[in-house]
Design a protein around this motif. Structure first.
Motif, PDB file in Angstrom:
ATOM      1  N   THR A 152       0.795  -1.299   0.110  1.00 33.34           N
ATOM      2  CA  THR A 152      -0.028  -0.104  -0.090  1.00 33.34           C
ATOM      3  C   THR A 152       0.906   1.365  -0.085  1.00 33.34           C
ATOM      4  OG1 THR A 152      -1.855  -1.301   1.092  1.00 33.34           O
ATOM      5  CG2 THR A 152      -1.707   1.026   1.296  1.00 33.34           C
ATOM      6  N   PHE A 153       1.965   1.356   0.854  1.00 32.48           N
ATOM      7  CA  PHE A 153       2.716   2.687   0.912  1.00 32.48           C
ATOM      8  C   PHE A 153       3.619   2.894  -0.085  1.00 32.48           C
ATOM      9  CE2 PHE A 153       1.644   2.281   5.840  1.00 32.48           C
ATOM     10  CZ  PHE A 153       1.104   3.255   5.747  1.00 32.48           C
ATOM     11  N   ASN A 154       3.977   1.669  -0.895  1.00 32.94           N
ATOM     12  CA  ASN A 154       4.916   1.618  -1.995  1.00 32.94           C
ATOM     13  C   ASN A 154       4.163   2.301  -3.113  1.00 32.94           C
ATOM     14  OD1 ASN A 154       7.572   0.688  -1.534  1.00 32.94           O
ATOM     15  ND2 ASN A 154       6.937  -1.454  -1.884  1.00 32.94           N
ATOM     16  N   ARG A 155       2.838   1.940  -3.364  1.00 35.58           N
ATOM     17  CA  ARG A 155       1.927   2.567  -4.329  1.00 35.58           C
ATOM     18  C   ARG A 155       1.894   3.993  -3.852  1.00 35.58           C
ATOM     19  NH1 ARG A 155      -1.334  -1.972  -3.679  1.00 35.58           N
ATOM     20  NH2 ARG A 155      -2.983  -0.629  -2.558  1.00 35.58           N
ATOM     21  N   GLU A 188       5.322   2.452   7.375  1.00 36.24           N
ATOM     22  CA  GLU A 188       5.489   3.807   6.403  1.00 36.24           C
ATOM     23  C   GLU A 188       6.625   4.778   6.855  1.00 36.24           C
ATOM     24  OE1 GLU A 188       2.497   7.330   5.203  1.00 36.24           O
ATOM     25  OE2 GLU A 188       2.053   6.465   7.264  1.00 36.24           O
ATOM     26  N   ARG A 189       7.017   4.773   8.236  1.00 42.87           N
ATOM     27  CA  ARG A 189       8.079   5.439   8.720  1.00 42.87           C
ATOM     28  C   ARG A 189       9.218   4.886   7.901  1.00 42.87           C
ATOM     29  NH1 ARG A 189      10.994   6.012  14.409  1.00 42.87           N
ATOM     30  NH2 ARG A 189      12.963   5.621  13.972  1.00 42.87           N
ATOM     31  N   ALA A 190       9.512   3.573   7.670  1.00 38.54           N
ATOM     32  CA  ALA A 190      10.528   2.960   7.112  1.00 38.54           C
ATOM     33  C   ALA A 190      10.547   3.482   5.508  1.00 38.54           C
ATOM     34  CB  ALA A 190      10.613   1.598   7.247  1.00 38.54           C
ATOM     35  N   VAL A 191       9.474   3.147   5.025  1.00 36.06           N
ATOM     36  CA  VAL A 191       9.465   3.563   3.602  1.00 36.06           C
ATOM     37  C   VAL A 191       9.819   5.011   3.352  1.00 36.06           C
ATOM     38  CG1 VAL A 191       7.620   3.846   1.695  1.00 36.06           C
ATOM     39  CG2 VAL A 191       7.772   1.722   2.952  1.00 36.06           C
ATOM     40  N   VAL A 192       9.461   5.848   4.209  1.00 32.19           N
ATOM     41  CA  VAL A 192       9.808   7.335   3.757  1.00 32.19           C
ATOM     42  C   VAL A 192      11.240   7.683   4.211  1.00 32.19           C
ATOM     43  CG1 VAL A 192       9.378   9.630   5.050  1.00 32.19           C
ATOM     44  CG2 VAL A 192       7.258   8.099   4.445  1.00 32.19           C
TER      45      VAL A 192
END
Length: 229
Positions: A152-155, A188-192
Motif C-alpha cells: 500500500t505505501f509503495n503505491r 510507513e516510517r521506514a518507507v519514508v
C-alpha cells in the motif's frame, strides 16, 4: 463492517459509519436522530435528517458504541426493537429500516455490570459477536499484514521497497501495544526514511528490536538535535 455490508443483500444500499467517540455528547442526539425545524437555537430552518436516517434500507456501523450516553441508548434500543426513531423536537415516530453493526474496544459486559451500559441493549446488540484478537495474539497474520501494508505505501509513495528478512523476524516477535496501527506506522516510517530499496533495521524504532540489538537498529534519536535527527 464494510465487508459484511458488501457481501450482504444490502450491498447496493447506503453504508453509514458513525464514530460515537468523535461526536460531542451535547450534539449526539441531533446528529444520530436528526431534528425538526426550530428544535433548538441554530437549527437549520427546514430541519435535518440524522445519520441513522441516512442509512435507511442499508447498514449503519456504530463504531465506539460504548461512548453512547445512557439516555440515547434507549433510543437506539427503540430502533433495533421497533424499527422507529423520533427526531429531536418532534413527537412523531418515524419508521427506519437499518441493519446495525457495532464495534468497541471496551468490555461492554463489564460496563453493563457497573450500570454504565444498558443490559437490554447489550443483549440486543450481542446477536453475532465477532472477537478480533489483538495482533500480539495472532502472530501468524503479521507477515501477510506487513507485506500488504508495504505494498500500500509503495503505491502511495511511488516506491518499490522491500523488507529485509531480519526486519520481518523482528516484526514477528514484537508485541504491538499499538496493535495494527502501530505496524502500519512503523512500515510507513521506514518507507519514508529509507534511501535504498531495502528496509533495514535502522529505519525502524528501537522498540521493535530485541534487547541487545538496539545499536544495530538505530534509536529514537534521543540526545540528538532536531536537525541531526
Amino acid at each position: 463492517a464494510r465487508l459484511i455490508h458488501q457481501i450482504g443483500r444490502r450491498k447496493d444500499r447506503p453504508f453509514v459509519k458513525i464514530n460515537c467517540g468523535t461526536i460531542p455528547s451535547s450534539l449526539m442526539e441531533s446528529e444520530l436522530f436528526g431534528y425538526e425545524k426550530g428544535a433548538f437555537t441554530g437549527a437549520v430552518t427546514a430541519g435535518k435528517a440524522g445519520l441513522i436516517e441516512a442509512g435507511h434500507t442499508g447498514t449503519v456501523f456504530l463504531d465506539e458504541i460504548a461512548e453512547i450516553p445512557p439516555e440515547l441508548q434507549v433510543k437506539l434500543l427503540e430502533i433495533i426493537e421497533e424499527k422507529t426513531f423520533t427526531r429531536v423536537g418532534s413527537n412523531q415516530p418515524q419508521k427506519v429500516d437499518v441493519r446495525i453493526l457495532a464495534a468497541t474496544n471496551r468490555d461492554l459486559a463489564a460496563m453493563m455490570r457497573r450500570g454504565e451500559f444498558r443490559q437490554d441493549l447489550f443483549y440486543r446488540l450481542n446477536v453475532i459477536p465477532i472477537a478480533i484478537p489483538p495482533l500480539r495474539e495472532r502472530s501468524e497474520d503479521i507477515p501477510a499484514l506487513a507485506l500488504n501494508v508495504l505494498e500500500t505505501f509503495n503505491r502511495e509513495h511511488a516506491t518499490r521497497k522491500r523488507l529485509e528478512p531480519k526486519v520481518m523476524d523482528a516484526l514477528n516477535r514484537y508485541a504491538y501495544p499499538g496493535n495494527v496501527r502501530e505496524l502500519e506506522n512503523m512500515i510507513e516510517r521506514a518507507v519514508v526514511l529509507a534511501d535504498g530499496p531495502v528496509l533495514i533495521p535502522e529505519y525502524f524504532p528501537a522498540s521493535l528490536l530485541k534487547k541487545g540489538d538496539v545499536s544495530e537498529g538505530g534509536d529514537d534519536f534521543e540526545g540528538f538535535s532536531l536537525k541531526t535527527a
